[in-house]
Design an enzyme around this catalytic site. Structure first.
Site, PDB file in Angstrom:
ATOM      1  N   GLN A  11      28.178  21.957  -7.409  1.00 32.08           N
ATOM      2  CA  GLN A  11      28.944  20.755  -7.108  1.00 32.08           C
ATOM      3  C   GLN A  11      29.778  20.933  -5.833  1.00 32.08           C
ATOM      4  O   GLN A  11      29.808  20.070  -4.948  1.00 32.08           O
ATOM      5  CB  GLN A  11      29.878  20.412  -8.281  1.00 32.08           C
ATOM      6  CG  GLN A  11      29.212  19.854  -9.517  1.00 32.08           C
ATOM      7  CD  GLN A  11      28.720  20.883 -10.527  1.00 32.08           C
ATOM      8  OE1 GLN A  11      28.404  22.028 -10.177  1.00 32.08           O
ATOM      9  NE2 GLN A  11      28.623  20.483 -11.787  1.00 32.08           N
ATOM     10  N   LYS A  32       0.857  -1.194   0.000  1.00 34.14           N
ATOM     11  CA  LYS A  32       0.000   0.000   0.000  1.00 34.14           C
ATOM     12  C   LYS A  32       0.886   1.234   0.000  1.00 34.14           C
ATOM     13  O   LYS A  32       1.929   1.263   0.666  1.00 34.14           O
ATOM     14  CB  LYS A  32      -0.880  -0.006   1.254  1.00 34.14           C
ATOM     15  CG  LYS A  32      -2.205   0.713   1.077  1.00 34.14           C
ATOM     16  CD  LYS A  32      -3.121  -0.014   0.109  1.00 34.14           C
ATOM     17  CE  LYS A  32      -4.594   0.212   0.394  1.00 34.14           C
ATOM     18  NZ  LYS A  32      -5.438  -0.617  -0.487  1.00 34.14           N
ATOM     19  N   THR A  64      -3.472  -5.696   0.086  1.00 36.38           N
ATOM     20  CA  THR A  64      -2.922  -4.360   0.377  1.00 36.38           C
ATOM     21  C   THR A  64      -3.822  -3.653   1.385  1.00 36.38           C
ATOM     22  O   THR A  64      -3.363  -2.830   2.171  1.00 36.38           O
ATOM     23  CB  THR A  64      -2.766  -3.504  -0.898  1.00 36.38           C
ATOM     24  OG1 THR A  64      -4.044  -3.119  -1.394  1.00 36.38           O
ATOM     25  CG2 THR A  64      -1.986  -4.238  -1.977  1.00 36.38           C
ATOM     26  N   ARG A 105      25.966  35.593  -8.411  1.00 38.32           N
ATOM     27  CA  ARG A 105      24.698  35.142  -9.003  1.00 38.32           C
ATOM     28  C   ARG A 105      23.774  34.660  -7.891  1.00 38.32           C
ATOM     29  O   ARG A 105      24.199  34.466  -6.748  1.00 38.32           O
ATOM     30  CB  ARG A 105      24.937  34.005 -10.006  1.00 38.32           C
ATOM     31  CG  ARG A 105      25.482  32.740  -9.375  1.00 38.32           C
ATOM     32  CD  ARG A 105      25.557  31.565 -10.346  1.00 38.32           C
ATOM     33  NE  ARG A 105      26.046  30.367  -9.660  1.00 38.32           N
ATOM     34  CZ  ARG A 105      26.100  29.158 -10.193  1.00 38.32           C
ATOM     35  NH1 ARG A 105      25.721  28.960 -11.450  1.00 38.32           N
ATOM     36  NH2 ARG A 105      26.542  28.122  -9.500  1.00 38.32           N
ATOM     37  N   HIS A 159      17.481  28.243 -11.933  1.00 38.18           N
ATOM     38  CA  HIS A 159      18.103  29.448 -12.479  1.00 38.18           C
ATOM     39  C   HIS A 159      17.216  30.682 -12.322  1.00 38.18           C
ATOM     40  O   HIS A 159      16.000  30.621 -12.519  1.00 38.18           O
ATOM     41  CB  HIS A 159      18.425  29.245 -13.958  1.00 38.18           C
ATOM     42  CG  HIS A 159      19.270  28.028 -14.232  1.00 38.18           C
ATOM     43  ND1 HIS A 159      20.545  27.869 -13.732  1.00 38.18           N
ATOM     44  CD2 HIS A 159      19.013  26.897 -14.940  1.00 38.18           C
ATOM     45  CE1 HIS A 159      21.030  26.696 -14.134  1.00 38.18           C
ATOM     46  NE2 HIS A 159      20.116  26.094 -14.861  1.00 38.18           N
TER      47      HIS A 159
HETATM   48  O1  LIG Z   1      27.037  25.464 -10.256  1.00 40.17           O
HETATM   49  C1  LIG Z   1      26.894  25.203 -11.453  1.00 40.17           C
HETATM   50  N1  LIG Z   1      27.295  24.002 -11.931  1.00 40.17           N
HETATM   51  C2  LIG Z   1      27.164  23.632 -13.240  1.00 40.17           C
HETATM   52  O2  LIG Z   1      27.550  22.502 -13.636  1.00 40.17           O
HETATM   53  C3  LIG Z   1      26.587  24.565 -14.107  1.00 40.17           C
HETATM   54  N2  LIG Z   1      26.313  24.548 -15.435  1.00 40.17           N
HETATM   55  C4  LIG Z   1      25.742  25.740 -15.752  1.00 40.17           C
HETATM   56  O3  LIG Z   1      25.321  26.057 -16.870  1.00 40.17           O
HETATM   57  N3  LIG Z   1      25.654  26.521 -14.639  1.00 40.17           N
HETATM   58  C5  LIG Z   1      26.172  25.812 -13.612  1.00 40.17           C
HETATM   59  N4  LIG Z   1      26.335  26.117 -12.296  1.00 40.17           N
END
Ligand SMILES: O=c1[nH]c(=O)c2[nH]c(=O)[nH]c2[nH]1
Length: 322
Positions: A255, A12, A57, A186, A283
């Site tokens: 990353q 479930k 279930t 940004r 974005h």
């Molecule tokens: O922090 C980011 N990692 C990316 O891999 C990436 N690629 C992108 O176009 N902008 C960003 N910004």
């Protein structure tokens, strides 16, 4: 045509449970969305229309509600998930694995000015975020009903965050497909999806006839067992580490910030063996106002942005304890 059943699992999902635990006038509450799936000797229900092996279930739903009523573990999502999974594989001889997901919705105590309790109001709560705590517990009885192995991953989903500076993205690979401009300032916004994994645990099966009396290894005082798996503080620390690292990091990229978040969770939580994040890069694009002679593109002058729902970047990684 020759065929065979190569995987089968059922149960479930979206079992909505709200529970009050009353300590006199002090109320504790949880709201869960529960999924409980099972595997075992159920193949004939698929291949031969043999329903005799099917615990309905509907019954699995009833068990979920019954355990929500009687389980002493209900207020802790990990422990409740383990209790439910352990019950299913212990009660039914032909079921060998349970997969329980518990999604916990946020209910936070209201703080009333002038009221004595620093913890907040005794029975009034508010939804202070759309993020959910998620627990996945797999209880594996394939090695024997008295040798249950539990694998637990927990985490957070839908934790929406944004920082308006302290983030840039430069020095990325450039070739004929590159149109992205380097920026040292940004907006960085993401909806955090975090899971952290604990080391697999041996857990004891219930010994009572009704298979309801599940106790954790910690409650049994088992030697050599790291009790912090069920430490109430792991989820709080993981969420706080995520938020704080996001806030203070001078982010070179999604990353790099992701890795720092994971490092901190591993460092602060001895029972966590790995941490995974999935971070969409939501974005925000500065509006080009050159058509009216207004500079809204230079990073320090960018004040009006368009949030872009799609496409978004998507950055994932797992960070593991060595
Ligand atoms: O922090 C980011 N990692 C990316 O891999 C990436 N690629 C992108 O176009 N902008 C960003 N910004």
């Amino acid at each position: 045509m020759a065929t065979e059943l190569t995987a089968a699992r059922y149960g479930k999902t979206k079992v909505r449970v709200f529970r009050i635990v009353r300590e006199g006038s002090w109320h504790n509450i949880v709201e869960y969305n529960v999924e409980a799936l099972v595997e075992g000797d159920i193949a004939t229900s698929y291949t031969e229309a043999d329903n005799s092996v099917v615990v309905a279930t509907d019954s699995i739903k009833n068990i979920t509600y019954y355990l929500a009523k009687v389980s002493p573990h209900i207020l802790n999502a990990e422990r409740f998930a383990l209790h439910l999974g352990t019950f299913l594989v212990s009660k039914y001889a032909h079921l060998s694995k349970a997969f329980v997901t518990v999604e916990q919705l946020r209910w936070t105590r209201i703080h009333v000015a002038g009221e004595a309790s620093p913890e907040g109001h005794s029975h009034s709560f508010y939804r202070d975020g759309d993020d959910k705590r998620v627990v996945n517990a797999v209880i594996d009885a394939t090695g024997g009903k008295d040798k249950l192995v539990a694998t637990v991953t927990s985490g957070v989903t839908d934790l929406l965050v944004l920082k308006s500076t302290g983030s840039g993205f430069t020095n990325f690979y450039r070739d004929e497909y590159t149109t992205l401009v380097e920026v040292d300032d940004r907006i960085f916004s993401t909806s955090v999806d975090l899971t952290y994994t604990f080391a697999p645990l041996q857990i004891a099966a219930p010994t009572d006839e009704k298979k309801l009396e599940f106790v954790t290894p910690l409650q049994r005082g088992e030697e050599g067992y790291d009790g912090s798996v069920w430490d109430e503080e792991v989820p709080g620390r993981a969420r706080a580490a995520t938020l704080e690292t996001f806030a203070v990091d001078e982010s070179a990229s999604v990353q790099a910030t992701l890795y720092k978040m994971g490092e901190r969770i591993i460092a602060e939580n001895g029972s966590v063996i790995s941490v995974s994040y999935s971070l969409p890069n939501k974005h925000y694009v500065p509006v080009d106002m050159r058509y009216i002679g207004v500079d809204n593109l230079t990073p320090s002058k960018a004040e009006v942005f368009t949030p872009i729902a799609a496409p978004s970047g998507l950055i994932k990684a797992t960070i593991s304890r060595k």
